[in-house]
Design a protein around this motif. Structure first.
Motif, PDB file in Angstrom:
ATOM      1  N   ILE A   1       0.871  -1.177   0.000  1.00 43.13           N
ATOM      2  CA  ILE A   1       0.000   0.000   0.000  1.00 43.13           C
ATOM      3  C   ILE A   1       0.900   1.215   0.000  1.00 43.13           C
ATOM      4  CG2 ILE A   1      -1.715   1.329   1.304  1.00 43.13           C
ATOM      5  CD1 ILE A   1      -2.598  -1.319   2.595  1.00 43.13           C
TER       6      ILE A   1
ATOM      7  N   VAL B   1       0.767   5.225   0.457  1.00 39.88           N
ATOM      8  CA  VAL B   1      -0.126   6.277   0.923  1.00 39.88           C
ATOM      9  C   VAL B   1       0.589   7.618   0.841  1.00 39.88           C
ATOM     10  CG1 VAL B   1       0.489   5.765   3.331  1.00 39.88           C
ATOM     11  CG2 VAL B   1      -1.571   7.070   2.848  1.00 39.88           C
TER      12      VAL B   1
ATOM     13  N   GLU C   1      -0.202  12.185   0.150  1.00 39.55           N
ATOM     14  CA  GLU C   1      -1.218  13.232   0.205  1.00 39.55           C
ATOM     15  C   GLU C   1      -1.490  13.866  -1.148  1.00 39.55           C
ATOM     16  OE1 GLU C   1      -2.081  17.419   2.561  1.00 39.55           O
ATOM     17  OE2 GLU C   1      -1.080  15.773   3.585  1.00 39.55           O
TER      18      GLU C   1
ATOM     19  N   LYS D   1      -3.984  11.503  -6.300  1.00 41.00           N
ATOM     20  CA  LYS D   1      -3.647  10.114  -6.600  1.00 41.00           C
ATOM     21  C   LYS D   1      -3.090   9.947  -8.013  1.00 41.00           C
ATOM     22  CE  LYS D   1      -5.677   5.483  -6.915  1.00 41.00           C
ATOM     23  NZ  LYS D   1      -6.882   4.658  -6.695  1.00 41.00           N
TER      24      LYS D   1
ATOM     25  N   VAL E   1      -1.961  -1.239  -3.950  1.00 37.58           N
ATOM     26  CA  VAL E   1      -2.988  -0.261  -3.576  1.00 37.58           C
ATOM     27  C   VAL E   1      -2.352   1.117  -3.448  1.00 37.58           C
ATOM     28  CG1 VAL E   1      -4.651   0.429  -1.805  1.00 37.58           C
ATOM     29  CG2 VAL E   1      -4.365  -1.994  -2.382  1.00 37.58           C
ATOM     30  N   ARG E   2      -2.960   2.105  -4.114  1.00 35.26           N
ATOM     31  CA  ARG E   2      -2.552   3.496  -3.957  1.00 35.26           C
ATOM     32  C   ARG E   2      -3.621   4.255  -3.188  1.00 35.26           C
ATOM     33  NH1 ARG E   2      -1.994   6.187  -9.386  1.00 35.26           N
ATOM     34  NH2 ARG E   2      -3.544   4.661 -10.008  1.00 35.26           N
ATOM     35  N   LEU E   3      -3.223   4.890  -2.094  1.00 36.42           N
ATOM     36  CA  LEU E   3      -4.101   5.796  -1.358  1.00 36.42           C
ATOM     37  C   LEU E   3      -3.556   7.201  -1.528  1.00 36.42           C
ATOM     38  CD1 LEU E   3      -4.793   4.024   2.068  1.00 36.42           C
ATOM     39  CD2 LEU E   3      -6.337   4.234   0.115  1.00 36.42           C
TER      40      LEU E   3
ATOM     41  N   PRO F   1      -5.794  11.014   2.563  1.00 36.50           N
ATOM     42  CA  PRO F   1      -5.890   9.792   3.366  1.00 36.50           C
ATOM     43  C   PRO F   1      -5.715  10.057   4.848  1.00 36.50           C
ATOM     44  CG  PRO F   1      -4.517   9.431   1.427  1.00 36.50           C
ATOM     45  CD  PRO F   1      -4.771  10.908   1.507  1.00 36.50           C
TER      46      PRO F   1
ATOM     47  N   ASP G   1      -8.589   5.235   6.706  1.00 37.53           N
ATOM     48  CA  ASP G   1      -8.484   4.825   5.300  1.00 37.53           C
ATOM     49  C   ASP G   1      -7.370   3.803   5.116  1.00 37.53           C
ATOM     50  OD1 ASP G   1     -10.475   6.755   4.505  1.00 37.53           O
ATOM     51  OD2 ASP G   1      -8.926   8.292   4.671  1.00 37.53           O
ATOM     52  N   ILE G   2      -6.257   4.008   5.814  1.00 34.94           N
ATOM     53  CA  ILE G   2      -5.133   3.075   5.710  1.00 34.94           C
ATOM     54  C   ILE G   2      -5.515   1.724   6.318  1.00 34.94           C
ATOM     55  CG2 ILE G   2      -2.704   2.695   6.265  1.00 34.94           C
ATOM     56  CD1 ILE G   2      -2.426   5.759   6.566  1.00 34.94           C
TER      57      ILE G   2
ATOM     58  N   ALA H   1      -7.887  -0.083   3.958  1.00 32.54           N
ATOM     59  CA  ALA H   1      -7.202  -0.589   2.765  1.00 32.54           C
ATOM     60  C   ALA H   1      -6.426  -1.851   3.080  1.00 32.54           C
ATOM     61  CB  ALA H   1      -6.283   0.492   2.218  1.00 32.54           C
TER      62      ALA H   1
END
Length: 337
Positions: free
Chosen positions: A266, A268, A270, A273, A299-301, A320, A324-325, A328
């Protein structure tokens, strides 16, 4: 970290205090170093990072510049070319858009265009990110813009210790380095060694070991990832958290080795995206031997496809957050939860 061999005193400093200490050390030890920027003198900087440095080192070394980012950045580039080592502070990273000509077309390219006969040793400091209610024109995360440009290095510390060490490392570099400083981190405190040390540019840090999923993050997303990892541990999910620290050059080896172990990733961040730093991290894994180890999709947050809202609830929703993390990671691991 390249610290002195002897035992080094460590104190608790805020992120802003650690940067100020690095600036003071640089000014003390190298007469070529000058600070430049709007309101960095008597006012002490938009976020009070430069503080009393003008009183300690005088207006020749700590220079207030006119309200012209293009002009100030251009002067900094010229000063670097003539042998000085300027550190130029933008009041907000958003305002660097006004200086793109000097950063991207001049500072980044002059060494290449002149066959290596010159260096451009300067540091740009850029307060960035959301969370302060500063709305769309003062809250962006633009680090991916500059990480796209050959000739620039981009660092983004998450701790006071790294903020000091990366700034001093940037100052040692013979060519331009941009240091993005998340505004919400300025008051965050942590241990900082006394004296001069550097944190190598281009080295990520594994700040929490784990076996089930890798969470790659930078800046404010690192403490959020660590908080999420602690919550995930209650579910029996062992998350590894990597602090990228440097976006260009990216530490690909650390990412690859981590994903080969955890088999899940993942990222993450700011920034928006689409085409953000998470895209580069994802491609790094997809193009490496770690791809064959993946046990689920990358996964991209990232931030919302929107300018940063002024409304505080919408502002939080646009980037995020810890829940949210956590969500995910649970979704990625699936039946484990």
């Amino acid at each position: 970290m390249n610290a002195p061999a002897a035992t080094v005193e460590t104190r608790e400093l805020s992120f802003a205090e650690a940067i100020r200490e690095a600036l003071a050390l640089a000014l003390e030890h190298d007469e070529r170093v000058i600070l430049m920027g709007e309101d960095i003198g008597v006012y002490g900087g938009a976020f009070q990072v430069t503080g009393d440095l003008i009183h300690r080192f005088g207006p020749e070394r700590v220079r207030d510049t006119p309200i012209s980012e293009l002009g100030g950045a251009g002067v900094a580039v010229g000063a670097a070319l003539t042998g000085l080592r300027p550190i130029y502070e933008f009041q907000f990273s958003d305002f660097s858009a006004l200086a793109m000509e000097q950063i991207v077309n001049q500072a980044a390219k002059l060494r290449y265009m002149l066959g290596g006969s010159v260096s451009v040793p300067l540091v740009f400091r850029l307060p960035s990110g959301s969370g302060t209610g500063a709305a769309a024109q003062h809250s962006q995360s633009l680090e991916a813009w500059f990480a796209h440009v050959p000739g620039l290095k981009v660092v983004e510390p998450s701790t006071p210790e790294d903020a000091k060490g990366l700034l001093l490392a940037a100052l040692d570099d013979p060519n331009p380095v941009l240091m993005f400083e998340h505004k919400l981190l300025y008051k965050a405190k942590g241990p900082v060694p006394a004296g001069r040390y550097t944190v190598p540019i281009g080295e990520a840090r594994v700040c929490r070991g784990g076996t089930d999923v890798t969470i790659a993050a930078a800046a404010i997303m690192v403490p959020r990832a660590l908080e999420a990892a602690a919550a995930l541990a209650d579910d029996g999910i062992d998350a590894e958290v990597i602090d990228l620290r440097t976006l260009r050059p990216l530490d690909r080896d650390t990412l690859v080795e981590s994903v080969k172990k955890t088999m899940r990733l993942i990222c993450v961040y700011e920034g928006v995206k689409t085409l953000g730093i998470g895209a580069e991290v994802s491609a790094t894994i997809a193009e490496s031997e770690a791809f064959d180890f993946l046990d689920g999709p990358i996964v991209r947050l990232g931030g919302a496809e929107s300018p940063v809202p002024y409304n505080p609830e919408l502002e939080r929703a646009a980037v995020p957050q810890v829940p949210d993390i956590i969500a995910a990671a649970r979704d990625l691991i699936g039946g484990r939860t």
